[in-house]
Design an enzyme around this catalytic site. Structure first.
Site, mmCIF file in Angstrom:
data_model
loop_
_atom_site.group_PDB
_atom_site.id
_atom_site.type_symbol
_atom_site.label_atom_id
_atom_site.label_comp_id
_atom_site.label_asym_id
_atom_site.label_seq_id
_atom_site.Cartn_x
_atom_site.Cartn_y
_atom_site.Cartn_z
ATOM 1 N N HIS A 161 28.837 -39.739 -27.572
ATOM 2 C CA HIS A 161 29.388 -39.208 -28.432
ATOM 3 C C HIS A 161 28.542 -38.669 -29.576
ATOM 4 O O HIS A 161 28.718 -38.144 -30.734
ATOM 5 C CB HIS A 161 29.721 -40.518 -29.391
ATOM 6 N N HIS A 177 31.013 -43.202 -25.076
ATOM 7 C CA HIS A 177 30.690 -43.955 -26.544
ATOM 8 C C HIS A 177 29.779 -45.508 -26.325
ATOM 9 O O HIS A 177 30.099 -45.962 -24.681
ATOM 10 C CB HIS A 177 31.526 -44.415 -27.556
ATOM 11 N N GLU A 197 34.480 -46.660 -24.328
ATOM 12 C CA GLU A 197 33.462 -47.889 -25.217
ATOM 13 C C GLU A 197 32.925 -47.869 -23.988
ATOM 14 O O GLU A 197 33.985 -48.849 -23.348
ATOM 15 C CB GLU A 197 34.324 -47.949 -26.073
ATOM 16 N N ASP A 246 24.695 -42.663 -29.631
ATOM 17 C CA ASP A 246 25.561 -43.142 -28.065
ATOM 18 C C ASP A 246 26.391 -42.163 -27.739
ATOM 19 O O ASP A 246 26.322 -41.023 -28.117
ATOM 20 C CB ASP A 246 26.610 -43.928 -29.252
#
Length: 185
Positions: A159, A38, A120, A169
């Site tokens: 994602h 992400h 992330e 993303d």
């Protein structure tokens, strides 16, 4: 600056910062066999400031930025955040379900949080990621592949791949070829 080699002990990365998120729960028993990449920045397009950590721990001040008011009450997390300088923070142990994917589907299997690890990267769809982020991401992915036998290089997705039309993303700025060259060594 040299970083210490990553290891995993009891599903927690070492030596990194741990910032446990309440936005997690037990997995339903499905094997962990998917890695989801992400991006995130808070406020959008801004880096640093600790706001991602505040979001993932339900401590984000809705008065801190107009965007924060829009996402007030949102309960989300990821297993790991890699900041622009390569700093890693872990929020959820890998054996538990982080709330990172939302409505999602991978190869006909819905609810990807049940069987995935969410990573992330501090960034945006159109801001190039840093060398430090690619290096730490590759190091982390290689460790996860070695530690969790159901994971494979073929099951690393963005994602956008599991929530098409809803999420974009890690975006066009993520260099998949570069990333794969780093994990294939």
């Amino acid at each position: 600056m040299a970083t210490k080699k990553l290891t995993i002990a009891d599903h927690w990365l070492q030596p990194v910062s741990h910032c446990p998120s309440p936005n997690q729960n037990e997995r339903p028993g499905a094997p962990v066999d998917l890695l989801v990449i992400h991006n995130i920045s808070l406020p959008p397009g801004q880096f640093g400031g600790g706001h991602v950590q505040e979001l993932f721990t339900n401590c984000l001040d809705p008065k801190g930025d107009p965007f924060f008011a829009e996402i007030e009450g949102l309960e989300v997390s990821a297993h790991v955040l890699i900041e622009r300088d390569g700093t890693i923070t872990q929020f959820v142990p890998f054996d538990r379900r982080a709330w990172h994917a939302g409505v999602s589907c991978y190869q006909g299997r819905e609810a990807c949080n049940d069987f995935s690890i969410g990573i992330e990267l501090e960034g945006t769809d159109d801001t190039p990621y840093t060398d430090a982020q690619y290096q730490r991401l590759a190091e982390l992915i290689k460790l996860l592949l070695a530690s969790y036998p159901d994971l494979s290089k073929e099951k690393i997705v963005g994602h956008s791949d599991i929530a098409p039309g809803r999420k974009t993303d890690p975006g066009a700025s993520f260099d998949w070829s570069r990333f794969h060259s780093l994990i294939d060594v």
